[in-house]
Design a protein around this motif. Structure first.
Motif, PDB file in Angstrom:
ATOM      1  N   LEU A 171     -26.385  12.474  29.291  1.00 20.94           N
ATOM      2  CA  LEU A 171     -26.349  13.187  30.567  1.00 20.94           C
ATOM      3  C   LEU A 171     -27.705  13.167  31.244  1.00 20.94           C
ATOM      4  O   LEU A 171     -28.745  13.173  30.583  1.00 20.94           O
ATOM      5  CB  LEU A 171     -25.954  14.655  30.356  1.00 20.94           C
ATOM      6  N   ALA A 172     -27.700  13.174  32.579  1.00 15.46           N
ATOM      7  CA  ALA A 172     -28.920  13.335  33.361  1.00 15.46           C
ATOM      8  C   ALA A 172     -28.667  14.413  34.405  1.00 15.46           C
ATOM      9  O   ALA A 172     -27.633  14.418  35.078  1.00 15.46           O
ATOM     10  CB  ALA A 172     -29.324  12.028  34.036  1.00 15.46           C
ATOM     11  N   VAL A 173     -29.611  15.336  34.529  1.00 15.98           N
ATOM     12  CA  VAL A 173     -29.509  16.463  35.455  1.00 15.98           C
ATOM     13  C   VAL A 173     -30.580  16.314  36.521  1.00 15.98           C
ATOM     14  O   VAL A 173     -31.759  16.116  36.206  1.00 15.98           O
ATOM     15  CB  VAL A 173     -29.687  17.801  34.697  1.00 15.98           C
ATOM     16  N   VAL A 174     -30.178  16.397  37.786  1.00 17.21           N
ATOM     17  CA  VAL A 174     -31.116  16.300  38.902  1.00 17.21           C
ATOM     18  C   VAL A 174     -31.418  17.699  39.425  1.00 17.21           C
ATOM     19  O   VAL A 174     -30.507  18.507  39.636  1.00 17.21           O
ATOM     20  CB  VAL A 174     -30.548  15.424  40.038  1.00 17.21           C
ATOM     21  N   ALA A 175     -32.716  17.988  39.657  1.00 16.34           N
ATOM     22  CA  ALA A 175     -33.170  19.265  40.224  1.00 16.34           C
ATOM     23  C   ALA A 175     -32.698  20.449  39.387  1.00 16.34           C
ATOM     24  O   ALA A 175     -32.224  21.457  39.919  1.00 16.34           O
ATOM     25  CB  ALA A 175     -32.708  19.398  41.670  1.00 16.34           C
ATOM     26  N   GLY A 176     -32.835  20.324  38.084  1.00 17.47           N
ATOM     27  CA  GLY A 176     -32.489  21.410  37.181  1.00 17.47           C
ATOM     28  C   GLY A 176     -33.203  21.207  35.859  1.00 17.47           C
ATOM     29  O   GLY A 176     -33.628  20.095  35.538  1.00 17.47           O
ATOM     30  N   ALA A 181     -30.473  17.484  27.813  1.00 18.29           N
ATOM     31  CA  ALA A 181     -30.161  16.313  28.627  1.00 18.29           C
ATOM     32  C   ALA A 181     -31.433  15.825  29.314  1.00 18.29           C
ATOM     33  O   ALA A 181     -32.483  16.468  29.259  1.00 18.29           O
ATOM     34  CB  ALA A 181     -29.096  16.657  29.674  1.00 18.29           C
ATOM     35  N   ILE A 182     -31.336  14.687  29.951  1.00 27.46           N
ATOM     36  CA  ILE A 182     -32.418  14.199  30.810  1.00 27.46           C
ATOM     37  C   ILE A 182     -32.511  15.112  32.025  1.00 27.46           C
ATOM     38  O   ILE A 182     -31.495  15.427  32.651  1.00 27.46           O
ATOM     39  CB  ILE A 182     -32.137  12.761  31.258  1.00 27.46           C
ATOM     40  N   SER A 183     -33.704  15.566  32.357  1.00 26.99           N
ATOM     41  CA  SER A 183     -33.908  16.425  33.527  1.00 26.99           C
ATOM     42  C   SER A 183     -34.957  15.786  34.431  1.00 26.99           C
ATOM     43  O   SER A 183     -36.037  15.424  33.965  1.00 26.99           O
ATOM     44  CB  SER A 183     -34.389  17.819  33.120  1.00 26.99           C
ATOM     45  N   VAL A 184     -34.630  15.677  35.723  1.00 21.70           N
ATOM     46  CA  VAL A 184     -35.567  15.112  36.692  1.00 21.70           C
ATOM     47  C   VAL A 184     -35.677  16.075  37.867  1.00 21.70           C
ATOM     48  O   VAL A 184     -34.668  16.473  38.450  1.00 21.70           O
ATOM     49  CB  VAL A 184     -35.100  13.730  37.191  1.00 21.70           C
ATOM     50  N   GLY A 185     -36.902  16.452  38.212  1.00 19.74           N
ATOM     51  CA  GLY A 185     -37.098  17.386  39.319  1.00 19.74           C
ATOM     52  C   GLY A 185     -38.547  17.440  39.733  1.00 19.74           C
ATOM     53  O   GLY A 185     -39.350  16.564  39.394  1.00 19.74           O
ATOM     54  N   ILE A 186     -38.893  18.485  40.485  1.00 20.97           N
ATOM     55  CA  ILE A 186     -40.281  18.744  40.854  1.00 20.97           C
ATOM     56  C   ILE A 186     -40.714  20.038  40.172  1.00 20.97           C
ATOM     57  O   ILE A 186     -39.890  20.755  39.591  1.00 20.97           O
ATOM     58  CB  ILE A 186     -40.459  18.870  42.387  1.00 20.97           C
ATOM     59  N   ASP A 187     -41.982  20.343  40.254  1.00 22.63           N
ATOM     60  CA  ASP A 187     -42.490  21.621  39.759  1.00 22.63           C
ATOM     61  C   ASP A 187     -42.208  22.665  40.837  1.00 22.63           C
ATOM     62  O   ASP A 187     -43.009  22.875  41.749  1.00 22.63           O
ATOM     63  CB  ASP A 187     -43.991  21.521  39.479  1.00 22.63           C
ATOM     64  N   ASP A 188     -41.042  23.306  40.748  1.00 21.32           N
ATOM     65  CA  ASP A 188     -40.600  24.224  41.794  1.00 21.32           C
ATOM     66  C   ASP A 188     -41.532  25.420  41.965  1.00 21.32           C
ATOM     67  O   ASP A 188     -41.762  25.876  43.085  1.00 21.32           O
ATOM     68  CB  ASP A 188     -39.186  24.719  41.479  1.00 21.32           C
ATOM     69  N   ARG A 189     -42.076  25.907  40.869  1.00 25.92           N
ATOM     70  CA  ARG A 189     -42.978  27.060  40.965  1.00 25.92           C
ATOM     71  C   ARG A 189     -44.239  26.687  41.733  1.00 25.92           C
ATOM     72  O   ARG A 189     -44.672  27.422  42.625  1.00 25.92           O
ATOM     73  CB  ARG A 189     -43.330  27.564  39.555  1.00 25.92           C
ATOM     74  N   ALA A 340     -28.313  11.287  22.222  1.00 24.82           N
ATOM     75  CA  ALA A 340     -29.265  11.068  23.311  1.00 24.82           C
ATOM     76  C   ALA A 340     -30.512  11.919  23.158  1.00 24.82           C
ATOM     77  O   ALA A 340     -30.489  13.014  22.623  1.00 24.82           O
ATOM     78  CB  ALA A 340     -28.590  11.365  24.644  1.00 24.82           C
ATOM     79  N   ARG A 341     -31.603  11.391  23.636  1.00 26.59           N
ATOM     80  CA  ARG A 341     -32.851  12.150  23.685  1.00 26.59           C
ATOM     81  C   ARG A 341     -32.858  13.048  24.906  1.00 26.59           C
ATOM     82  O   ARG A 341     -32.095  12.871  25.840  1.00 26.59           O
ATOM     83  CB  ARG A 341     -34.044  11.198  23.748  1.00 26.59           C
ATOM     84  N   CYS A 342     -33.725  14.059  24.890  1.00 25.61           N
ATOM     85  CA  CYS A 342     -33.893  14.960  26.026  1.00 25.61           C
ATOM     86  C   CYS A 342     -35.234  14.642  26.676  1.00 25.61           C
ATOM     87  O   CYS A 342     -36.287  14.807  26.053  1.00 25.61           O
ATOM     88  CB  CYS A 342     -33.842  16.414  25.578  1.00 25.61           C
ATOM     89  N   ILE A 343     -35.196  14.171  27.901  1.00 26.19           N
ATOM     90  CA  ILE A 343     -36.396  13.751  28.618  1.00 26.19           C
ATOM     91  C   ILE A 343     -36.553  14.615  29.857  1.00 26.19           C
ATOM     92  O   ILE A 343     -35.577  14.854  30.575  1.00 26.19           O
ATOM     93  CB  ILE A 343     -36.286  12.272  29.038  1.00 26.19           C
ATOM     94  N   THR A 344     -37.757  15.109  30.118  1.00 24.47           N
ATOM     95  CA  THR A 344     -38.045  15.854  31.339  1.00 24.47           C
ATOM     96  C   THR A 344     -39.038  15.061  32.161  1.00 24.47           C
ATOM     97  O   THR A 344     -40.102  14.695  31.663  1.00 24.47           O
ATOM     98  CB  THR A 344     -38.620  17.252  31.035  1.00 24.47           C
ATOM     99  N   ARG A 345     -38.689  14.779  33.399  1.00 19.22           N
ATOM    100  CA  ARG A 345     -39.563  13.998  34.274  1.00 19.22           C
ATOM    101  C   ARG A 345     -39.804  14.778  35.566  1.00 19.22           C
ATOM    102  O   ARG A 345     -38.872  15.197  36.229  1.00 19.22           O
ATOM    103  CB  ARG A 345     -38.906  12.653  34.579  1.00 19.22           C
ATOM    104  N   MET A 346     -41.079  14.981  35.904  1.00 13.54           N
ATOM    105  CA  MET A 346     -41.451  15.693  37.121  1.00 13.54           C
ATOM    106  C   MET A 346     -42.049  14.712  38.127  1.00 13.54           C
ATOM    107  O   MET A 346     -42.979  13.972  37.796  1.00 13.54           O
ATOM    108  CB  MET A 346     -42.481  16.788  36.816  1.00 13.54           C
ATOM    109  N   LEU A 347     -41.519  14.723  39.342  1.00 13.96           N
ATOM    110  CA  LEU A 347     -42.089  13.937  40.426  1.00 13.96           C
ATOM    111  C   LEU A 347     -42.919  14.842  41.328  1.00 13.96           C
ATOM    112  O   LEU A 347     -42.700  16.056  41.395  1.00 13.96           O
ATOM    113  CB  LEU A 347     -40.987  13.246  41.234  1.00 13.96           C
ATOM    114  N   GLU A 348     -43.845  14.256  42.045  1.00 14.56           N
ATOM    115  CA  GLU A 348     -44.763  15.045  42.875  1.00 14.56           C
ATOM    116  C   GLU A 348     -44.097  15.503  44.174  1.00 14.56           C
ATOM    117  O   GLU A 348     -43.309  14.782  44.777  1.00 14.56           O
ATOM    118  CB  GLU A 348     -46.009  14.220  43.219  1.00 14.56           C
ATOM    119  N   HIS A 349     -44.449  16.712  44.599  1.00 19.92           N
ATOM    120  CA  HIS A 349     -44.017  17.212  45.897  1.00 19.92           C
ATOM    121  C   HIS A 349     -45.172  17.100  46.885  1.00 19.92           C
ATOM    122  O   HIS A 349     -46.333  16.893  46.494  1.00 19.92           O
ATOM    123  CB  HIS A 349     -43.559  18.665  45.792  1.00 19.92           C
TER     124      HIS A 349
END
Length: 365
Positions: A171-176, A181-189, A340-349
């Motif tokens: 699984l991959a989760v966007v903005a969460g 699961a794989i998580s891809v988002g920004i540093d919301d805080r 599956a592995r659990c990967i967290t990826r943060m992109l820049e805002h």
């Protein structure tokens, strides 16, 4: 010798040897790969690997699955066979998001990456934008997908993820943010903190904030960033609840501006709600930004189509979707059913300054 119909034949399927296999009550349907997996106590992915002759399956598991297939008289179809042979090409996308602007960017990113990877996308949207039913999700699984990408708020639904995990799907989760699961988002805080500091630097000392959907971690993170920046600067705050939709932004904007000491600047947790606040200000004959500064988060199409254009934090939704799909496909190729592995990826805002935010009419001390 029995010459009439077999007892219970109307409620079951006849095997090749003439025996009747009882079927569940209710509407009749063909046996699916999900049924085989449940009966054998394995994942649908394992069943598909057996069907396709994958040498990595243990002998006892292979014998169990083949026996179950014979018992249920299951006939593998093209979709089921594709679970392994083409799993990197067949991906489920489950979505239910009230923000049309977010979904526009998401779909653009996921389709572009899918095209570059020659991947086939199978879309599932819950009725009226709600969470898809268990049966709808299982139907998607049985269509032959090898992985799933989830949009908010579904990505943080433990129930949805549990169904998909039980099927052995990456699984991959966007903005969460999730831990399984794989998580891809920004540093919301940090994004909300940066925008709050920007409004404070303009001279605002009474700030309003509209919180997003309480079921999404981004809402709590953005509220935390706003609160921390306001506390650091010692400014006054007032907070209203929204859900990321334009309609909720209208209600929250009215509530904030009805305060006896209304804010001179309002930060909304996304652009849809910020656009609603601008509309409320216009109805009240307030000039934006001289009487009220408004800022959002996302930099969606809404940010540049309203007047004045919105000062906002750019969340690269299109890039987030593309990155999530890329990581998911890589994980599907690497996992081979091993978990599956659990990967967290943060992109820049990026903070984007436009005409909706300025110094207050009278600078406060």
């Amino acid at each position: 010798m029995q010459t009439g119909p077999l007892k219970g034949a109307g409620d079951g399927r006849r095997r090749n040897d003439g025996m009747i296999v009882p079927q569940p009550k209710g509407r009749r349907r063909g046996v699916t790969i999900i049924d085989v997996a449940k009966q054998a106590g394995v994942s649908p992915m394992t069943v598909s690997r057996v069907i396709n002759g994958d040498p990595g399956v243990r002998d006892e598991t292979r014998e169990l699955v083949n026996a179950t297939i014979r018992t249920l008289n299951y006939t593998p179809n093209l979709s089921a066979r594709s679970l392994v042979t083409s799993r990197e090409l067949r991906i489920g996308v489950i979505y239910a998001n009230p923000s049309a602007a977010f979904m526009s960017g998401f779909l653009a990113g996921v389709f572009e990456e899918a095209s570059a990877r020659a991947a086939q996308l199978i879309l599932l949207k819950g009725k009226q934008g709600g969470v898809p039913t268990h049966a709808e999700i299982e139907q998607l699984i049985s269509s032959g997908i090898g992985g799933v990408i989830l949009t908010p708020p579904l990505g943080e639904s433990a129930e949805v993820r549990q169904i998909l995990r039980a099927a052995g799907l990456p699984l991959a989760v966007v903005a969460g943010r999730v831990s399984d699961a794989i998580s891809v988002g920004i540093d919301d805080r940090r994004a909300a903190h940066d925008m709050t500091r920007h409004l404070i630097a303009l001279g605002h000392r009474r700030l309003g904030f509209i919180v997003g959907n309480p079921d999404q971690s981004a809402s709590a993170e953005r509220l935390a960033g706003f609160t921390a920046a306001a506390h650091e600067a010692g400014v006054e705050t007032c907070i209203a609840q929204g859900d990321f939709s334009y309609a909720s932004g209208l209600v929250a904007g009215e509530r904030l501006l009805d305060d006896p000491a209304p804010p001179t600047a309002i930060l909304a947790s996304n652009d849809d709600m910020a656009a609603a606040v601008v509309s409320v200000a216009h109805r009240r004959h307030l000039d934006v930004p001289r009487d009220l500064s408004v800022a959002g988060i996302d930099d969606s199409i809404a940010a540049t189509t309203l007047w004045p254009p919105l000062t906002t934090i750019r969340q690269p939704v299109q890039e987030l979707a593309g990155e999530a799909l890329r990581l998911l496909i890589d994980e599907m190729r690497a996992a081979q059913g091993k978990g599956a592995r659990c990967i967290t990826r943060m992109l820049e805002h990026t903070l984007v300054e436009r005409e909706s935010a300025a110094a207050p009419r009278v600078r406060e001390n």
